[in-house]
Design an enzyme around this catalytic site. Structure first.
Site, PDB file in Angstrom:
ATOM      1  N   ARG A 146       6.738  19.029  44.124  1.00 34.65           N
ATOM      2  CA  ARG A 146       6.978  17.890  43.333  1.00 34.65           C
ATOM      3  C   ARG A 146       7.837  16.945  43.727  1.00 34.65           C
ATOM      4  O   ARG A 146       8.999  17.356  43.940  1.00 34.65           O
ATOM      5  CB  ARG A 146       7.241  18.246  41.754  1.00 34.65           C
ATOM      6  CG  ARG A 146       6.376  17.641  40.768  1.00 34.65           C
ATOM      7  CD  ARG A 146       6.759  18.117  39.516  1.00 34.65           C
ATOM      8  NE  ARG A 146       7.981  18.205  38.978  1.00 34.65           N
ATOM      9  CZ  ARG A 146       8.661  18.272  37.888  1.00 34.65           C
ATOM     10  NH1 ARG A 146       7.899  18.344  36.904  1.00 34.65           N
ATOM     11  NH2 ARG A 146       9.852  18.489  37.661  1.00 34.65           N
ATOM     12  N   PHE A 151       3.125  21.183  28.840  1.00 30.09           N
ATOM     13  CA  PHE A 151       4.339  21.807  29.506  1.00 30.09           C
ATOM     14  C   PHE A 151       4.435  23.188  28.779  1.00 30.09           C
ATOM     15  O   PHE A 151       4.382  23.098  27.389  1.00 30.09           O
ATOM     16  CB  PHE A 151       5.394  20.926  29.124  1.00 30.09           C
ATOM     17  CG  PHE A 151       6.660  21.198  29.518  1.00 30.09           C
ATOM     18  CD1 PHE A 151       6.961  21.201  30.874  1.00 30.09           C
ATOM     19  CD2 PHE A 151       7.679  21.096  28.761  1.00 30.09           C
ATOM     20  CE1 PHE A 151       8.222  21.672  31.480  1.00 30.09           C
ATOM     21  CE2 PHE A 151       8.893  21.473  29.408  1.00 30.09           C
ATOM     22  CZ  PHE A 151       9.198  21.438  30.747  1.00 30.09           C
ATOM     23  N   TYR A 180      17.012  13.361  30.007  1.00 33.66           N
ATOM     24  CA  TYR A 180      17.826  13.466  31.298  1.00 33.66           C
ATOM     25  C   TYR A 180      16.914  13.174  32.574  1.00 33.66           C
ATOM     26  O   TYR A 180      17.272  13.738  33.622  1.00 33.66           O
ATOM     27  CB  TYR A 180      18.502  14.983  31.354  1.00 33.66           C
ATOM     28  CG  TYR A 180      17.540  16.127  30.960  1.00 33.66           C
ATOM     29  CD1 TYR A 180      16.626  16.519  31.971  1.00 33.66           C
ATOM     30  CD2 TYR A 180      17.684  16.678  29.960  1.00 33.66           C
ATOM     31  CE1 TYR A 180      15.640  17.635  31.519  1.00 33.66           C
ATOM     32  CE2 TYR A 180      16.846  17.824  29.522  1.00 33.66           C
ATOM     33  CZ  TYR A 180      15.878  18.126  30.184  1.00 33.66           C
ATOM     34  OH  TYR A 180      14.910  19.245  30.053  1.00 33.66           O
ATOM     35  N   LYS A 181      15.909  12.778  32.361  1.00 36.37           N
ATOM     36  CA  LYS A 181      14.765  12.711  33.575  1.00 36.37           C
ATOM     37  C   LYS A 181      15.051  11.164  34.065  1.00 36.37           C
ATOM     38  O   LYS A 181      16.225  10.871  34.447  1.00 36.37           O
ATOM     39  CB  LYS A 181      13.367  12.949  33.357  1.00 36.37           C
ATOM     40  CG  LYS A 181      13.390  14.582  33.024  1.00 36.37           C
ATOM     41  CD  LYS A 181      11.923  14.867  32.685  1.00 36.37           C
ATOM     42  CE  LYS A 181      11.955  16.442  32.379  1.00 36.37           C
ATOM     43  NZ  LYS A 181      11.256  17.009  31.426  1.00 36.37           N
ATOM     44  N   ASP A 239       4.277  13.835  23.983  1.00 34.97           N
ATOM     45  CA  ASP A 239       5.632  13.979  24.673  1.00 34.97           C
ATOM     46  C   ASP A 239       5.641  12.972  25.864  1.00 34.97           C
ATOM     47  O   ASP A 239       4.882  12.923  26.905  1.00 34.97           O
ATOM     48  CB  ASP A 239       5.614  15.265  25.447  1.00 34.97           C
ATOM     49  CG  ASP A 239       6.921  16.021  26.028  1.00 34.97           C
ATOM     50  OD1 ASP A 239       7.687  15.052  26.512  1.00 34.97           O
ATOM     51  OD2 ASP A 239       7.065  17.058  25.715  1.00 34.97           O
TER      52      ASP A 239
HETATM   53  C1  LIG Z   1      11.570  17.982  30.652  1.00 43.15           C
HETATM   54  C2  LIG Z   1      10.740  18.260  29.630  1.00 43.15           C
HETATM   55  C3  LIG Z   1      10.982  18.718  28.356  1.00 43.15           C
HETATM   56  C4  LIG Z   1      12.547  18.684  28.075  1.00 43.15           C
HETATM   57  O1  LIG Z   1      12.715  19.635  27.184  1.00 43.15           O
HETATM   58  P1  LIG Z   1      14.129  20.182  26.690  1.00 43.15           P
HETATM   59  O2  LIG Z   1      13.882  21.065  25.495  1.00 43.15           O
HETATM   60  O3  LIG Z   1      14.884  18.975  26.223  1.00 43.15           O
HETATM   61  O4  LIG Z   1      15.046  21.124  27.840  1.00 43.15           O
HETATM   62  C5  LIG Z   1       9.930  18.648  27.278  1.00 43.15           C
HETATM   63  N1  LIG Z   1       8.974  18.463  27.548  1.00 43.15           N
HETATM   64  C6  LIG Z   1       8.410  17.994  28.774  1.00 43.15           C
HETATM   65  C7  LIG Z   1       6.891  17.641  29.062  1.00 43.15           C
HETATM   66  C8  LIG Z   1       9.321  18.053  29.687  1.00 43.15           C
HETATM   67  O5  LIG Z   1       8.706  17.589  30.967  1.00 43.15           O
END
Ligand SMILES: *Cc1c(COP(=O)(O)O)cnc(C)c1O
Length: 412
Positions: free
Chosen positions: A376, A131, A227-228, A202
């Site tokens: 997605r 990511f 938040y997912k 992660d």
């Molecule tokens: C959504 C997501 C994040 C979110 O990062 P924030 O800093 O909380 O916005 C981080 N890592 C991955 C792999 C994600 O999919």
């Protein structure tokens, strides 16, 4: 594939033991929401909880509510509830800042653990396709905090070969945000430990949908998003996991008062709290934290075995239908075919992905574009129905077939 029709999918919904959960969410009528892996849906209870926190706890107790309503302890209390979802015994998970900032704290902590042992290790090893925010954070650390450290990006297949005695920490996403591919956590932990490296996972695209057993898999460190699939709400804070065996040596660089051993003694110098609270910094974002707690409580009510089974069935059926009906129009499935390697979303590749997402939107299906050519499709098992799979593939087929006709028309 045997001939299936919409009735088959309706039947699956009728027999779905998790079907009742959909009612717990405040979903707008007529929307097929296929984006819960990016921002989850609002649980109905969230509104009541927020109202209670503001109108009763805050309004009535004011500043005293930090103690009288357990606000100060909420980061660790909610952390322990997340711990139950990820296979972590109490005292190892705490809610902090955004996932990105939490990652910053734990990466710095990981580099320092090795320095403390007298054996300097300078490499943060990661996947080239990780990511982007995670990659930016690691690079930022080498530029601003640890100039001697370096980030080494390699293809995911090359991670085992790249493990050497300079690797302080391997930073990986458990489920790939693009393809939805799951990495073998226990196996990678074992290989990294064999050369003395730590692993930082992660869990953003795993928690709430893919089974996790951090303690049993001998994990070191992890971060994840609230938040997912946890439906904690926009910008919900993320969390950090530190294995109990590492906790005494784990320190982080944003040494604020609430991570202090005795914050209200207002001592002149910093001393880290003995437990997982040392990962925190300042006052927690209480309203967001309360909303996150509601999302987690709802997820925790669902049997994780059923959640995984339904999620696997949704992705399996989506892939089966898409392969049969969308492949002829140039859409291919990027996600793993093997169920055991697949997370909660399915990714399609098509050269006109942007237009497809827009057209889907006008027809009441919300999915997400990952530039330039990926669609997605998030299939959150607590509120996505089996008919949604049927209907969304049918919509995509209609749009693709219509687009071909349009082109043919242009040429005439
Ligand atoms: C959504 C997501 C994040 C979110 O990062 P924030 O800093 O909380 O916005 C981080 N890592 C991955 C792999 C994600 O999919």
């Amino acid at each position: 594939m045997t001939a299936r029709d919409r009735t088959f999918f309706e039947l699956l919904d009728e027999n779905d033991e998790l079907a009742g959960f959909r009612e717990e969410f405040d979903l707008p009528d007529g929307l097929v929401f296929l984006n819960g892996n990016s921002l989850g849906a609002p649980p109905k209870s969230t509104w009541h909880r927020l109202s209670r926190v503001v109108r009763q706890e805050w309004r009535h107790d004011m500043n005293a509510a930090w103690w009288t309503h357990g606000w100060l302890d909420l980061p660790t209390a909610v952390g322990d509830r997340i711990g139950q979802l990820i296979g972590a015994a109490p005292g190892q998970v705490v809610v902090g800042e955004s996932t990105s900032v939490n990652l910053f704290k734990l990466l710095c902590g990981a580099l320092r653990v090795h320095a403390g042992s007298g054996r300097e290790r300078q490499t943060i090893l990661t996947d080239t396709n990780n990511f982007p925010s995670d990659l930016y954070i690691a690079d930022g650390i080498t530029q601003h905090v640890h100039p001697a450290a370096r980030v080494r990006r390699v293809d995911i297949e090359s991670i085992p070969d790249a493990l050497d005695d300079d690797v302080a920490v391997v930073m990986l996403s458990h489920v790939d945000y693009r393809t939805g591919k799951i990495l073998p956590m226990s196996e990678i932990n074992k290989r990294a430990h064999a050369v003395g490296s730590l692993v930082l996972w992660d869990l953003s695209h795993s928690v709430g949908v893919v089974p996790l057993a951090l303690d049993a898999d001998d994990a070191d460190l992890a971060v994840g998003c609230g938040y997912k699939y946890l439906n904690g709400g926009p910008g919900a804070p993320g969390y950090m996991y530190v294995s109990a065996r590492l906790l005494p040596d784990m320190q982080q660089p944003i040494t604020g008062w609430l991570g202090h051993a005795d914050p209200f003694a207002f001592e002149a110098d910093y001393r880290p709290a003995p437990g997982i609270g040392r990962l925190t910094t300042g006052c927690p974002p209480l309203l967001s934290l309360a909303a996150l707690d509601e999302g987690i409580s709802l997820t925790a009510k669902a049997d994780p075995v059923l959640v995984r089974a339904k999620s696997s069935a949704l992705t399996e059926l989506f892939i089966e239908l898409a392969s049969e009906r969308l492949t002829p129009y140039g859409a291919d499935v990027l996600s793993p075919r093997a169920q055991a390697q697949r997370g909660g979303h399915v990714t399609l590749r098509h050269r006109a992905a942007r237009g497809l997402i827009e057209r889907l939107g006008t027809e009441g299906f919300m999915a997400e574009l990952r530039v330039p050519n990926l669609l997605r499709i998030g299939l959150s098992p607590l509120f996505v129905r089996f008919v949604d799979v049927w209907d969304s593939v049918a919509a995509l087929e209609r749009i693709l077939a219509g687009a071909l006709e349009d082109t043919a028309g242009d040429q005439q």
